[in-house]
Design an enzyme around this catalytic site. Structure first.
Site, PDB file in Angstrom:
ATOM      1  N   LYS A 291       0.854  -1.190   0.000  1.00 33.18           N
ATOM      2  CA  LYS A 291       0.000   0.000   0.000  1.00 33.18           C
ATOM      3  C   LYS A 291       0.894   1.245   0.000  1.00 33.18           C
ATOM      4  O   LYS A 291       1.902   1.282   0.719  1.00 33.18           O
ATOM      5  CB  LYS A 291      -0.883  -0.022   1.255  1.00 33.18           C
ATOM      6  CG  LYS A 291      -1.938   1.077   1.332  1.00 33.18           C
ATOM      7  CD  LYS A 291      -2.784   0.919   2.605  1.00 33.18           C
ATOM      8  CE  LYS A 291      -3.906   1.956   2.697  1.00 33.18           C
ATOM      9  NZ  LYS A 291      -4.705   1.805   3.932  1.00 33.18           N
TER      10      LYS A 291
ATOM     11  N   SER B   8      -9.795   1.783   3.133  1.00 31.65           N
ATOM     12  CA  SER B   8      -8.900   2.543   2.275  1.00 31.65           C
ATOM     13  C   SER B   8      -7.885   1.689   1.519  1.00 31.65           C
ATOM     14  O   SER B   8      -7.349   2.127   0.512  1.00 31.65           O
ATOM     15  CB  SER B   8      -8.144   3.578   3.112  1.00 31.65           C
ATOM     16  OG  SER B   8      -7.275   2.921   4.017  1.00 31.65           O
TER      17      SER B   8
ATOM     18  N   SER C 204      -9.904  -0.609   7.330  1.00 34.36           N
ATOM     19  CA  SER C 204      -9.307  -0.414   6.003  1.00 34.36           C
ATOM     20  C   SER C 204      -8.608  -1.629   5.415  1.00 34.36           C
ATOM     21  O   SER C 204      -8.232  -1.618   4.247  1.00 34.36           O
ATOM     22  CB  SER C 204      -8.320   0.757   6.035  1.00 34.36           C
ATOM     23  OG  SER C 204      -9.025   1.971   6.024  1.00 34.36           O
TER      24      SER C 204
END
Lengths: 482, 488
Positions: free
Chosen positions: B81, B156, B180
């Protein structure tokens, strides 16, 4: 004077550590810009603070020396405000749970003369907390550049109660505080390097009143004399405002030492809302008894305690103690020399007079002196045992300071040993008696002083090496024979 | 027929690597080809560096040839990420603010991956600074759900979930502040795990809400997730909030722990707003556990209603402070043509942050302001303690809790962008675990009529990740949801 000033000081002291408060980068002064940084100091995305335990050790030590209560648990808070010298736009600090609470500092006001001790007072402390220092802005014509070398340096904020009433007292407070910090090895407190910085909260009130007036914060008092001048200036300004029939406004002013005046920085309405909240990146600090006892065991004697001990136990005069005590290294030097020779007064005199004179003439620091306490102790012994006279000892001292040689070696090498050889002395005394018949007559007529002149002549002839007691004795014997 | 290379599990790939039937370079090339083929549609990656990945793969193959392989992840690509620092790689947090930032250092998790020989692969899309539940708040691109590209992948960590679901990496790392990891894992039909707060170092994870953030794994299987967590877990002296605890060998524990367990069903998680298809799939999973001999107990987490409110106070308060450093002075976007420092701050932050980040920074600034602190932040912290207490009470009685991960399967892109409150409610079942600091995992447990994945959430006791994995695997072994892949 109709008015009384009320002054509280907020003093920031950089703690002397190898690395920063929450990062591994080194601490220092005068280095190339932005060389004492790392990702944590620069607040790069993703970095986290990790507490420097040594800095905690030192603030606890400072707190114990100042008689503070040490909080069993203290936490870290974020003080949020935007300023370009702040890498994260928040400063890690301690808001409502400072590590040191209360405490007091003994100060000495100037005496009637330099040789007489002044009045001592206790100034109470509110708290001491730990935070991280910010970077430094350098302003140029069209731009400002930031140097983050200072950012993250461990910084103590020492807040006093409003216990002071003049620039002179504030000056004495800072002087005493500085000495405690240096004694504890907590900070070098070099104001020119920004290691000690001072802000003052100042108000005035009619003399005799118990109420506090509206306070003005005065910032940037960054030299010891600036503190005195800035505060006295602000007191006078407030008196003038009141005398004109106006009201004091709560505001922050900035002292400009060059201009000898202060200018308005911000008013109460412009005050920051720092939005303090506990820093979620750091765990609270638990100070257990073991930790505290460890530090308590290594506490040094406080400067004024030392001075009292020197006066009472060693019977040293105030003037000598006020030279020895302010510099902890000088005091330690003295104590070592004194212990080795068992003659505190003599050792103190050599150090307070001769050593300081030589150090200053040579322009060197006591740590760099080749002459060590052992030299002083040996010299005191040589004089005391009558091996050399005081005058010769002065010569030897200068030589020792230059070469670092032991006094015994110098005395031996240069043949400075006091002469007690009565055969040789009898010969010289005879010559002096023969050459000064008038003095001999005076002596015989009962003028005791006359013998001093003759003694001086003998000393001169022996280049000071003769033992004055022996000379006295031989002269009397020889003259008795006439 | 054997699974396509890019869809094989990490454990499987490791066996192939160990028996030298395959090279790391082949795996990485297969993943790169797959990414090239599908990422125009999926948009999981913000950027990737093929040459760098192949160089890492070749280094791994060379190590293995010398007999110096570093462990089960050596040579296996792990997608990252774009919120974790990798030295020499961009670190944008999907924000214009950090558009040009390249990290000069490695996050602790990344260093551990590199020490284990894993191939650190690409920068995965996300909501800007991890603020969002659909990956639509990325300033770079929006990511599609591989099962239906009209739908969001969740967020997210939408890129991290989508890339595993689409075969663009067998493993990935994400971060979970309020769900997330678990929420996008559920919506993309993969395994996603949020460890106990303090198990994985946060050093090098760009902070959104420091007291809630945790890094965790995405994988096809529970075993793979355990393998990846094993590599990154453990105390780190660069993170004061990381916990000193012994990390068990999760894969050994997976073999050893076979139940049965006492499982709690928190009634607050099955109320209004729960999609019937999701409820049906989750109830079926509960039945499965009952049949396997687990005792199923009805429990209550009475403060659940406050979780979303408490979360949006604490998370935004911390974020308002954490994001203050992006100011135009040093490494961020810098607005040009400014009058002074204040102007620089205003313009830089107005241009650099997207609307959701601004909304949260403003909210967080407000709740910390003098006069409001006690009413909001302080009170929220107190309720947070009560919420944690709810869980600890429940764990007096049960080993773990079974809930849906999300109220509904993936919604359509654009559907909730103008309604932040509706968006916030998609994390309603995941937020409490962050507030309580407990671990949680989401595993695939079914599909909606529209073919969208449904996630089962299992919430465990602090630092009992091994139990969580074992419970999750029990279900996985008896079902085949995890073996299905989207048609792309």
């Amino acid at each position: 004077m109709k008015y009384e000033a009320v002054i509280g000081l907020e003093v920031h002291v950089q703690i002397k550590t190898e690395s920063k408060m929450f990062a591994r980068a080194g601490v220092g002064y005068g280095r190339d810009p932005n060389t004492l940084t790392d990702p944590v100091v620069l607040g790069l995305p993703g970095t986290l603070p990790v507490m420097n335990k040594r800095a905690i050790d030192k603030i606890i030590k400072a707190g114990l020396m100042l008689g503070c209560d040490i909080a069993p648990v203290c936490k870290w808070d974020r003080k949020n405000y935007f300023y370009p010298d702040s890498p994260k736009n928040y400063q890690i600090s301690q808001y409502d749970e400072p590590i040191c609470v209360g405490g007091k500092l003994e100060i000495e006001l100037p005496g009637p003369s330099r040789n007489v001790m002044g009045e001592h007072k206790l100034i109470h402390l509110t708290r001491i907390h730990l935070e991280e220092d910010v970077g430094k802005l350098n302003h140029f014509e069209n731009e400002s550049l930031v140097d983050f070398n200072r950012a993250g340096t461990p910084l103590m904020e020492i807040v006093s109660e409003p216990d002071m009433h003049s620039g002179e007292e504030a000056f004495a407070y800072l002087t005493a505080l500085k000495q405690v910090m240096i004694y504890g090895g907590i900070s070098d407190c070099d104001m020119e390097k920004g290691q000690l910085r001072c802000d003052a909260n100042i108000s005035i009130r009619p003399r005799g009143s118990e109420e506090l007036g509206v306070k003005v914060e005065l910032k940037n008092l960054n030299s010891i004399s600036g503190v005195r001048n800035g505060i006295d200036y602000e007191i006078q300004r407030q008196i003038n405002v009141v005398e004109r029939g106006e009201e004091i406004v709560q505001e922050t002013r900035r002292w400009d030492a060059d201009a000898g005046a202060a200018t308005l920085m911000r008013t109460k309405e412009m005050a920051h809302d720092y939005r303090y909240f506990p820093d979620p990146d750091l765990m609270p600090v638990r100070v257990n008894k073991e930790w505290l006892d460890g530090i308590r065991g290594g506490l040094p004697e406080l400067p004024f305690e030392k001075q009292r001990r020197y006066c009472e136990i060693y019977d040293l005069p105030y003037t000598v103690t006020s030279v020895l005590v302010p510099d902890a290294r000088l005091a330690a030097f003295f104590e070592e020399a004194s212990e080795k020779c068992g003659q505190p007064k003599a050792a103190a005199n050599w150090i307070a007079n001769d050593l300081l004179r030589e150090l200053s003439a040579a322009g060197i620091d006591i740590d760099d002196s080749k002459l060590r306490p052992d030299h002083v102790a040996r010299l005191v012994k040589l004089v005391n045992e009558g091996v050399i006279s005081n005058n010769i000892a002065k010569e030897v001292f200068v030589e020792m300071f230059k070469s670092g040689d032991r006094p015994e070696e110098l005395v031996e090498r240069k043949g400075l040993k006091q002469s007690s050889d009565t055969g040789e002395l009898t010969r010289i005394c005879g010559e002096v008696i023969a050459a000064n018949p008038r003095s001999v007559e005076d002596y015989k007529a009962g003028k005791e002083n006359a013998i001093n002149f003759l003694k001086g002549q003998v000393m001169k002839a022996t280049r000071g090496k003769a033992n004055p007691k022996v000379v006295d004795q031989v002269l009397r014997e020889e003259m008795g024979k006439l | 027929m054997a699974e396509t290379l890019y869809y094989r599990t990490a454990s499987d790939l490791n066996r192939e690597l160990e028996s030298k039937r395959i090279s790391s370079e082949e795996i990485v090339r297969a993943v790169i080809d797959r990414t090239r083929a599908v990422d125009e549609k999926v948009c999981a990656f913000i950027s990737f560096d093929e040459d760098d990945a192949i160089a890492q793969a070749k280094a791994s193959d060379a190590r293995r040839a010398r007999g110096e392989a570093l462990g089960p992840l050596d040579g296996i690509p792990v997608g990252i990420k774009d919120i974790m620092a990798v030295k020499g790689q961009p670190l944008t947090c999907a924000s214009r603010m950090l558009g040009k930032f390249v990290s000069p250092y490695d996050a602790t998790s990344i260093r551990k991956l590199k020490d284990a020989g894993a191939v650190v692969w690409g920068r995965l899309n996300m909501d800007e600074f991890a603020m969002g539940s659909s990956t639509e708040n990325s300033s770079v691109k929006t990511t599609a759900n591989p099962w239906n590209t009209e739908c969001i992948p969740g967020g997210s960590s939408g890129g991290s979930a989508a890339c595993v679901a689409a075969g663009e990496a067998p493993l990935s790392l994400g971060s979970d502040t309020g769900g997330s990891i678990r929420q996008p894992a559920a919506l993309c039909g993969v395994v996603g795990m949020k460890p106990t707060y303090g198990l994985v170092s946060r050093y090098g994870l760009v902070a959104f809400a420091s007291s809630l953030d945790q890094i965790g794994p995405f994988a096809h299987t529970v075993e793979d997730a355990a393998l990846l967590l094993q590599t990154i877990a453990g105390h780190d002296r660069f993170d004061s909030t990381s916990f000193k605890t012994d990390i068990p060998d999760y894969r050994t524990e997976l073999q050893r722990k076979r139940g049965p367990w006492k499982l709690g069903i928190p009634r607050e998680y099955f109320g209004e707003g729960l999609d019937p298809e999701v409820e049906k799939a989750v109830r079926a999973a509960i039945e499965f556990y009952r049949k396997e001999g687990c005792e199923i107990v009805d429990v209550s987490l009475p403060h659940s209603d406050y979780a979303v409110g408490v979360y949006y106070i604490i998370a935004t308060a911390e974020a308002s402070s954490n994001l203050a450093r992006y100011d135009g002075v040093r490494y961020t976007h810098r607005s040009t043509d400014v009058k002074d420092a204040i102007d620089l701050y205003f313009k830089t932050r107005a241009e650099g942050f997207g609307p959701e980040v601004k909304r949260r920074v403003i909210l967080g600034t407000y709740v910390l302001s003098s006069g409001y602190y006690d009413a909001y932040y302080l009170k929220a912290q107190k309720v947070r303690t009560l919420i944690r207490g709810d869980f600890l009470n429940a764990y007096e009685e049960v080993d773990a809790l079974i809930t849906p991960t999300t109220p509904a399967p993936a919604f359509r892109r654009g559907e909730k962008v103008d309604d932040p409150l509706q968006m916030y409610l998609s994390d309603i079942y995941t937020i409490s675990a962050n507030l309580a600091g407990i671990p949680g995992i989401s595993i695939p447990c079914g599909f909606s009529g529209g073919g969208l994945p449904i996630g089962l959430q299992i919430l465990g006791q602090p630092f009992k990740e091994a139990d969580l994995f074992a419970i999750a695997r029990k279900f996985e072994q008896a079902h085949d949801h995890h073996t299905r892949h989207p048609a792309l």
